[in-house]
Design an enzyme around this catalytic site. Structure first.
Site, short mmCIF file in Angstrom:
data_model
loop_
_atom_site.label_atom_id
_atom_site.label_comp_id
_atom_site.label_asym_id
_atom_site.label_seq_id
_atom_site.Cartn_x
_atom_site.Cartn_y
_atom_site.Cartn_z
N THR A 105 0.84 -1.19 0.00
CA THR A 105 0.00 0.00 0.00
C THR A 105 0.88 1.24 0.00
OG1 THR A 105 -1.88 -1.07 1.04
CG2 THR A 105 -1.62 1.29 1.48
N HIS A 135 -7.40 -10.84 -0.49
CA HIS A 135 -6.69 -10.43 0.74
C HIS A 135 -7.46 -10.97 1.95
CE1 HIS A 135 -4.22 -8.38 3.49
NE2 HIS A 135 -4.23 -7.16 2.99
N ASN A 150 -3.78 -10.10 7.52
CA ASN A 150 -3.49 -8.82 8.19
C ASN A 150 -4.68 -8.13 8.86
OD1 ASN A 150 -0.91 -9.29 7.37
ND2 ASN A 150 -0.91 -7.84 5.67
N TYR A 199 -7.87 -7.74 8.08
CA TYR A 199 -8.96 -7.11 7.34
C TYR A 199 -10.19 -8.03 7.33
CZ TYR A 199 -5.29 -3.80 6.59
OH TYR A 199 -4.28 -2.89 6.82
N ASN A 204 -3.17 -5.31 13.19
CA ASN A 204 -4.56 -4.87 13.16
C ASN A 204 -5.44 -5.65 14.14
OD1 ASN A 204 -4.32 -2.74 11.28
ND2 ASN A 204 -4.23 -4.23 9.60
C1 LIG Z 1 4.57 0.00 3.04
C2 LIG Z 1 3.91 -1.34 3.20
C3 LIG Z 1 2.66 -1.55 2.65
C4 LIG Z 1 2.03 -2.80 2.73
N1 LIG Z 1 0.82 -3.00 2.12
C5 LIG Z 1 0.28 -4.24 2.09
C6 LIG Z 1 -0.91 -4.49 1.35
O1 LIG Z 1 -1.48 -3.60 0.68
N2 LIG Z 1 -1.41 -5.75 1.38
C7 LIG Z 1 -0.81 -6.76 2.08
O2 LIG Z 1 -1.30 -7.89 2.07
N3 LIG Z 1 0.33 -6.55 2.77
C8 LIG Z 1 0.89 -5.32 2.77
N4 LIG Z 1 2.09 -5.12 3.43
C9 LIG Z 1 2.82 -6.28 3.97
C10 LIG Z 1 3.86 -6.78 2.94
O3 LIG Z 1 3.20 -7.31 1.80
C11 LIG Z 1 4.77 -7.88 3.53
O4 LIG Z 1 3.95 -8.89 4.04
C12 LIG Z 1 5.69 -7.36 4.63
O5 LIG Z 1 6.34 -6.16 4.22
C13 LIG Z 1 6.74 -8.42 5.00
O6 LIG Z 1 7.52 -8.74 3.86
P1 LIG Z 1 9.03 -8.17 3.72
O7 LIG Z 1 9.78 -8.63 4.95
O8 LIG Z 1 9.58 -8.79 2.48
O9 LIG Z 1 8.94 -6.68 3.64
C14 LIG Z 1 2.70 -3.86 3.40
C15 LIG Z 1 3.95 -3.63 3.98
C16 LIG Z 1 4.57 -2.40 3.88
C17 LIG Z 1 5.94 -2.21 4.47
#
Ligand SMILES: Cc1cc2nc3c(=O)[nH]c(=O)nc-3n(C[C@H](O)[C@H](O)[C@H](O)COP(=O)(O)O)c2cc1C
Length: 360
Positions: A27, A175, A178, A180, A235
Site C-alpha cells: 500500500t 486479501h 493482516n 482485514y 490490526n
Molecule cells: C509500506 C507497506 C505496505 C504494505 N501493504 C500491504 C498491502 O497492501 N497488502 C498486504 O497484504 N500486505 C501489505 N504489506 C505487507 C507486505 O506485503 C509484507 O507482508 C511485509 O512487508 C513483510 O515482507 P518483507 O519482509 O519482504 O517486507 C505492506 C507492507 C509495507 C511495508
C-alpha cells in the site's frame, strides 16, 4: 537432478513467471481522485516488472471496503480504465501482475462512510489506527454485518475480480490476511457471531470460502490466489485456534483448486517465529503453488526452496527502494534502503525515483 534456483522460470496456472521472486502487495496511499491508481503507478509497477510476479497494493472492492486515505478501488469503470494502463505497462516489460483485492472491515473510520460505522463480523473495535486527513486516528467502533448483507459482500468481491480481468490483470489475490474483513471472520478475537458465520472453525471460514468459490467460478481458479497470515497480530487480529482454523481453510481452498496460497509467516513485517505455527502442515495440504513471505532474503528463499517449503518467495519492503531487486539479488549487489518519509502518500518522490543499478 539439477538443483532448483529462484532465478528459473515457473509455471503458475496458465502463465509462466520469469523467476520465483514475487513483489509483495504494498500500500502506498497515492491514489487519485475517484480512487484511481496513482498517475505514476504504471511507471512504478513497470519499473518492478522483472519480479516473476507483481502483486499490487490492496485495492477496494467497494466504497464500503475503504479504511485508509488514497487507497485505490476496482469498482468503477474509471478505475478499471486507469488500472488498464498499469497492466499494459507491466506486460510491455514482460511482467505478470495480479491485483490484490480487499475489504478492510473494521479497520476503518466513520469518515469513509458518511459518518456511519464501518462493518465487521461483530461490533468490536480493533485496537489500532488508520490514516484520515493525514492524521493517525483510532479506528471507529464497527457494526456487525446482518446475515442478509453477506451475499452482497461476496458479490462485491466477485465483481471486483471480473473488473480486474477486464483491466488486463493476470489474476487476483484475495486479501484474507493482516486483520482485514476476511481475516476478521477467520479469527475468533474479532468474530463472536452466533449464526453460520461464527462459533466454529467451519463457520468462521465460510465467508472466505464463499468469496474464493465465487471468484474462482467467475474468472477461473487458475487465476485466483489468496493471502493469509495465520498468526500475525497486526490490526488486532487474534485467533485462539490458528492451526486448526487455517488447516481447515487450506483443505477447502485446495478443493477449490486455487492457483496459489500466499502465506505471511509470523508477524507481518516483524519476527518470523514469535508464535509457533506449523507452516509445513499448510504446505502439505495445498497441492498448487505456495508463496512464502516475511523477512525473505536470497539465502532464506534458497533454503526454503531446497527443503520444499514453498515455490515462490514474496518480498515487500526491499522492492520499494530496489525496482530491479531480482537483478540485484542475482548479482549480489548491495540493496538501497527506503526513505521512511515517502512510503505512504505523496507523489513521484520515493515512488518512481529509486534508480535501478544501471541508472545509479
Ligand atoms: C509500506 C507497506 C505496505 C504494505 N501493504 C500491504 C498491502 O497492501 N497488502 C498486504 O497484504 N500486505 C501489505 N504489506 C505487507 C507486505 O506485503 C509484507 O507482508 C511485509 O512487508 C513483510 O515482507 P518483507 O519482509 O519482504 O517486507 C505492506 C507492507 C509495507 C511495508
Amino acid at each position: 537432478m539439477t538443483e532448483k534456483t529462484v532465478f528459473e522460470t515457473y509455471p503458475l496456472g496458465a502463465i509462466t513467471l520469469s523467476n520465483r521472486i514475487v513483489m509483495a502487495p504494498l500500500t502506498r496511499n497515492r491514489a487519485e481522485k475517484g480512487l484511481l491508481p496513482s498517475k505514476f503507478a504504471a511507471t512504478y509497477y513497470s519499473q518492478r516488472a522483472s519480479a516473476g510476479l507483481v502483486i499490487t497494493e490492496a485495492t477496494q472492492i467497494s466504497k464500503q471496503a475503504q479504511g485508509y486515505q488514497n487507497t485505490p478501488g476496482i469498482f468503477t469503470q474509471e478505475q478499471v480504465n486507469a488500472w488498464r494502463e498499469v497492466t499494459d505497462a507491466v506486460h510491455a516489460e514482460g511482467g505478470r501482475i495480479f491485483l490484490q483485492i480487499w475489504h478492510v472491515g473494521r479497520i476503518s473510520h466513520v469518515d469513509f462512510h458518511d459518518g456511519q460505522p464501518p462493518v465487521a463480523p461483530s461490533a468490536i473495535r480493533a485496537a489500532t489506527q488508520v490514516t484520515v486527513n493525514n492524521a493517525r486516528v483510532d479506528t471507529s467502533e464497527p457494526r456487525a454485518l446482518d446475515i442478509e448483507e453477506i451475499p452482497g459482500i461476496v458479490e462485491d468481491f466477485r465483481k471486483a475480480a471480473a473488473n480486474a480481468i477486464s483491466a488486463g490483470f493476470d489474476g487476483v489475490e484475495i486479501h484474507a490476511a493482516n486483520g482485514y474483513l476476511l481475516d476478521q471472520f477467520l479469527k475468533d478475537g474479532a468474530n463472536k457471531r452466533t449464526d453460520e458465520y461464527g462459533g466454529s472453525v467451519a463457520n468462521r471460514a465460510r465467508l472466505t470460502l464463499e468469496v474464493a468459490q465465487a471468484i474462482a467460478q467467475e474468472i477461473g481458479a487458475e487465476r485466483t490466489g489468496i493471502r493469509i497470515s495465520p498468526v500475525s497480530p497486526v490490526n488486532d487480529a487474534v485467533s485462539s485456534a490458528a492451526q486448526e482454523q487455517f488447516e481447515y481453510l487450506v483443505d477447502k481452498l485446495n478443493d477449490l483448486g486455487l492457483v496459489y496460497l500466499h502465506v505471511v509467516e509470523g508477524v507481518t513485517g516483524g519476527p518470523r517465529d514469535a508464535t509457533p505455527f506449523n507452516y509445513a502442515a499448510l504446505r502439505q495440504r495445498f497441492t498448487n503453488t505456495v508463496i512464502a513471505n516475511n523477512g525473505y532474503d536470497l539465502g532464506l528463499a534458497e533454503t526454503q526452496l531446497a527443503t520444499g517449503q514453498a515455490d515462490l518467495f514474496a518480498i515487500g519492503r526491499a522492492f520499494i527502494a530496489n525496482p530491479d531487486l531480482v537483478n540485484r539479488l542475482k548479482s549480489g549487489a548491495d540493496l538501497a534502503s527506503i526513505n521512511p518519509a515517502t512510503i505512504y502518500g505523496g507523489g513521484e518522490e520515493g515512488y518512481i525515483d529509486y534508480p535501478s543499478l544501471e541508472r545509479a
